[in-house]
Design an enzyme around this catalytic site. Sequence first.
Site: not given
Ligand code: GTP
Length: 361
Positions: A109, A160, A219
């Site tokens: 993302d 942070k 982001d």
């Molecule tokens: P928020 O719920 O909005 O915080 O988003 P998120 O769940 O995607 O969490 P975050 O932005 O911290 O994740 C960073 C990256 O890791 C993103 O590209 C997510 O798609 C990926 N990511 C987060 N959790 C997982 C997971 O459990 N499995 C996989 N395969 N990717 C994950």
Amino acid sequence: MKALILAGGFGTRLRPLSCTRPKILFPIVNKPLLQWTLERLAGNKIKEAILAVNYQSEVFLKRYRISKCGVNITYSRDPLKKPLGTGGPIKRAEKLIGYDAPFLVLNGDIFADVNYTELLNMHEEKNAAATIALHRVEDPSRYGVAELTKQNRIKRFVEKPSREAAPTNLINAGVYVLSPKIFGYIPKGRTVSLEREVFPKLVEEGKLYGYVFDGLWMDVGKLEDYLKINKILLDLLANQSKYKIEEAKVKKTVAFDRGVSIGKESVIGPYAVLGRNVTVGKNVHIKNSVIFPGTVISDFASINGAVIGENVVIGKRVKIDEECVLGDHVKIKDNVSLAQGVSICPAKKVSESVLTPKCII
Ligand code: GTP
């Protein structure tokens, strides 16, 4: 070098639009984020990508037609109903990645204009276990901030910090080169946070390095930043509307995808992205907004600072204010006003104005 793209998060901060597509498929100036990422990989001569997905994101990804830009894609699936976080999917993909060479990990993302070859070069030169791309931001207080030695070794992370207490303004950009020895640091079969569990250990052992880059970085996982990256790219790409709109007023800078039609005396822009086949009636005003494909906006409607999902129908004289988010297939009846910060879940019909920020389920 192989690349592992993390694409299995829940994207809670982008709900309700992330209920019906993973963040990696959000359009940025009418092109899915994944497409921008694949183009950057191809530009850096990276030909192998592994998408770390969950069940839902895999289904959506396979439905979308994306040009792969010559990059060979394989999928690594999280176990059903068991999110693995940012670290677990790396361990899960261990065999697909292999043990011969360092590999790239990208938060799916993030829009980050990083030169992956330079990042890899620094990683190899330092013989690091992990090298993180670090980006300079004006206000680091929302992020994990890194402190570096003169040799670019990361001494510590401060999560942070207040603006005054921040040791630097260098933040973790969500782009890493990792050595196969990293697999030994990630426990198997459970949620693991790369940032909170693995990197602190590497800092202690002096094996974590930082590569500072100056390119574009955003982001996309937050609505405000999602709109911001669209704006920045609109300016960079200048006026993208390949299709001539005869009787509407188009202000700089906008992007219209194929099949967009706009009625008389409508004013589009500044900063508007209209997806494929978006239909706009007469005397409509749209600015600072992104409209996903197939949406219909009726006469005299006005939209400012909002993101509107796919195949939404917006009635006549509807007014949509800043920070509103409408899920796919929402229908808004004539004369309805949505105040700042209203979000509406997919397929919901709204027939009365919503005057305070809330989520309509
Ligand atoms: P928020 O719920 O909005 O915080 O988003 P998120 O769940 O995607 O969490 P975050 O932005 O911290 O994740 C960073 C990256 O890791 C993103 O590209 C997510 O798609 C990926 N990511 C987060 N959790 C997982 C997971 O459990 N499995 C996989 N395969 N990717 C994950």
